[in-house]
Design a protein around this motif. Structure first.
Motif, short mmCIF file in Angstrom:
data_model
loop_
_atom_site.label_atom_id
_atom_site.label_comp_id
_atom_site.label_asym_id
_atom_site.label_seq_id
_atom_site.Cartn_x
_atom_site.Cartn_y
_atom_site.Cartn_z
N LYS A 197 0.92 10.69 -2.69
CA LYS A 197 1.95 10.88 -1.65
C LYS A 197 1.83 9.86 -0.51
O LYS A 197 2.18 10.15 0.64
CB LYS A 197 1.87 12.30 -1.07
N GLY A 198 1.32 8.68 -0.82
CA GLY A 198 1.28 7.61 0.18
C GLY A 198 0.04 7.56 1.02
O GLY A 198 -0.08 6.68 1.89
N TYR A 199 -0.91 8.46 0.79
CA TYR A 199 -2.14 8.44 1.58
C TYR A 199 -3.10 7.38 1.03
O TYR A 199 -2.92 6.86 -0.07
CB TYR A 199 -2.79 9.82 1.58
N GLY A 200 -4.12 7.07 1.81
CA GLY A 200 -5.00 5.95 1.51
C GLY A 200 -6.10 6.26 0.52
O GLY A 200 -7.28 6.00 0.81
N THR A 201 -5.75 6.78 -0.63
CA THR A 201 -6.74 7.07 -1.67
C THR A 201 -7.24 5.76 -2.28
O THR A 201 -6.60 4.71 -2.15
CB THR A 201 -6.13 7.93 -2.77
N PRO A 202 -8.38 5.80 -2.99
CA PRO A 202 -8.85 4.60 -3.69
C PRO A 202 -7.79 4.02 -4.64
O PRO A 202 -7.64 2.81 -4.75
CB PRO A 202 -10.08 5.09 -4.45
N GLU A 203 -7.07 4.91 -5.33
CA GLU A 203 -6.01 4.47 -6.24
C GLU A 203 -4.93 3.69 -5.49
O GLU A 203 -4.48 2.63 -5.94
CB GLU A 203 -5.38 5.69 -6.92
N HIS A 204 -4.53 4.22 -4.34
CA HIS A 204 -3.47 3.57 -3.55
C HIS A 204 -3.95 2.23 -2.99
O HIS A 204 -3.23 1.22 -3.03
CB HIS A 204 -3.03 4.49 -2.42
N ARG A 205 -5.17 2.19 -2.48
CA ARG A 205 -5.71 0.95 -1.91
C ARG A 205 -5.86 -0.12 -3.00
O ARG A 205 -5.62 -1.31 -2.74
CB ARG A 205 -7.03 1.23 -1.22
N LYS A 206 -6.25 0.29 -4.19
CA LYS A 206 -6.36 -0.66 -5.28
C LYS A 206 -5.00 -1.24 -5.63
O LYS A 206 -4.85 -2.46 -5.86
CB LYS A 206 -6.97 0.02 -6.51
N ALA A 207 -3.97 -0.38 -5.66
CA ALA A 207 -2.61 -0.85 -5.95
C ALA A 207 -2.12 -1.80 -4.86
O ALA A 207 -1.42 -2.78 -5.16
CB ALA A 207 -1.67 0.35 -6.08
N LEU A 208 -2.47 -1.51 -3.62
CA LEU A 208 -2.09 -2.41 -2.53
C LEU A 208 -2.73 -3.78 -2.70
O LEU A 208 -2.10 -4.82 -2.47
CB LEU A 208 -2.50 -1.81 -1.18
N THR A 209 -3.98 -3.80 -3.11
CA THR A 209 -4.68 -5.07 -3.33
C THR A 209 -4.03 -5.85 -4.47
O THR A 209 -3.87 -7.07 -4.38
CB THR A 209 -6.16 -4.81 -3.66
N GLU A 210 -3.62 -5.16 -5.52
CA GLU A 210 -3.06 -5.82 -6.68
C GLU A 210 -1.61 -6.25 -6.49
O GLU A 210 -1.19 -7.32 -6.95
CB GLU A 210 -3.15 -4.89 -7.89
N HIS A 211 -0.82 -5.42 -5.81
CA HIS A 211 0.62 -5.68 -5.73
C HIS A 211 1.10 -6.04 -4.32
O HIS A 211 2.24 -6.48 -4.16
CB HIS A 211 1.40 -4.45 -6.21
N GLY A 212 0.27 -5.82 -3.30
CA GLY A 212 0.72 -6.03 -1.93
C GLY A 212 1.63 -4.88 -1.50
O GLY A 212 2.07 -4.08 -2.32
N PRO A 213 1.92 -4.78 -0.22
CA PRO A 213 2.77 -3.69 0.28
C PRO A 213 4.24 -3.90 -0.04
O PRO A 213 4.69 -5.03 -0.24
CB PRO A 213 2.53 -3.71 1.79
#
Length: 274
Positions: A197-213
């Motif tokens: 739901k948009g929170y800063g989980t490890p999964e979300h942070r990894k996706a941000l690193t890979e795809h950017g915001p």
């Protein structure tokens, strides 16, 4: 002077875990509303927000005016939405909407959050929700906050775990925002929004690193800014954003101060009779 709301931190237990253990011991009742009615208030609105600590999407607030008789909500286990399962929240959401005298939701988008900071955006969302109510409240009960609305207000710490009206607003806002994130997951499947739901989980942070915001990420929040190739240090400093990590809902966010006017998307729920 010792803090009235100091949370004991037993050895070997994190502060976040200690807080959750403490919150589970609180009892959510309509005692605050009863006390206000004793003093003559009748249209009492509980107000709360969700999504304050997320890295993605809007912050969402709800305002709910419940009838005097709320025993069914107590029996259903109404409390802080974060302590409930999705199934419990959605069942309570339907019941709250069916019995509320008035109910409204408002969103403040990520762009506005970046411009005015998350604290001010949360207050804006709350104000918009109250303004959208079909009944004019004569008293607001708000979780640890006050807003610029011309009526008496009670600022109640841990209100979503102590007060049924605030808990009702918490549930309505949470169900709305979670549903929104599941819908946006179809548009942005690379981030896994349906699960976190948009929170800063490890999964979300990894996706941000890979795809950017993406366009709906909060660019001024430190974990997002760190993954944004278009955000240079010079631009960050000129914007007034120091990228300080602030603990909120057990997640790191970043804030800056501004008094810019509000531009946001709002959703008005149809008022229902008790």
């Amino acid at each position: 002077m010792a803090s009235l709301f100091r949370i004991p931190n037993p050895a070997g237990v994190t502060k976040a875990t200690a807080k959750q253990q403490m919150l589970k011991q609180l009892v959510c009742t309509n005692a605050p509303e009863q006390a206000l009615r004793y003093h003559g208030y009748r249209q009492i609105a509980g107000v709360d927000e969700v999504g304050r600590g997320a890295l993605f999407g809007p912050v969402v607030a709800a305002a709910v005016i419940l009838p005097e008789k709320t025993g069914v909500l107590s029996r259903m286990g109404l409390t802080d939405s974060k302590q409930l399962t999705r199934e419990q929240r959605e069942k309570l959401d339907r019941k709250i909407r069916s019995m509320a005298l008035a109910c409204a939701i408002a969103e403040v988008d990520a762009e506005t959050i970046d411009r005015v900071n998350i604290y001010q955006a949360s207050r804006m969302a709350m104000l918009l929700a109250v303004q959208q109510l079909g009944i004019t409240p004569d008293h607001l009960i708000i979780d640890a906050m006050v807003i610029d609305y011309p009526c008496a207000q009670t600022k109640l710490y841990y209100g979503d775990a102590l007060c049924l009206s605030i808990a009702a607003a918490s549930v309505v806002a949470k169900v709305h925002r979670d549903r929104l994130c599941r819908e946006l997951d179809l548009q942005y499947p690379q981030y896994g929004l349906a699960s976190h739901k948009g929170y800063g989980t490890p999964e979300h942070r990894k996706a941000l690193t890979e795809h950017g915001p993406c366009a709906l990420h909060r660019k001024t929040f430190a974990p997002v800014a760190a993954c944004d190739p278009d955000a240079t240090l010079e631009v960050r400093i000129e914007s007034g954003n120091l990228f300080l990590d602030v603990l909120d809902d057990d997640l790191n966010t970043s804030q800056l101060v501004d008094d810019s006017p509000l531009e946001s998307r709002t959703t008005h729920l149809e008022d229902t009779a008790a």
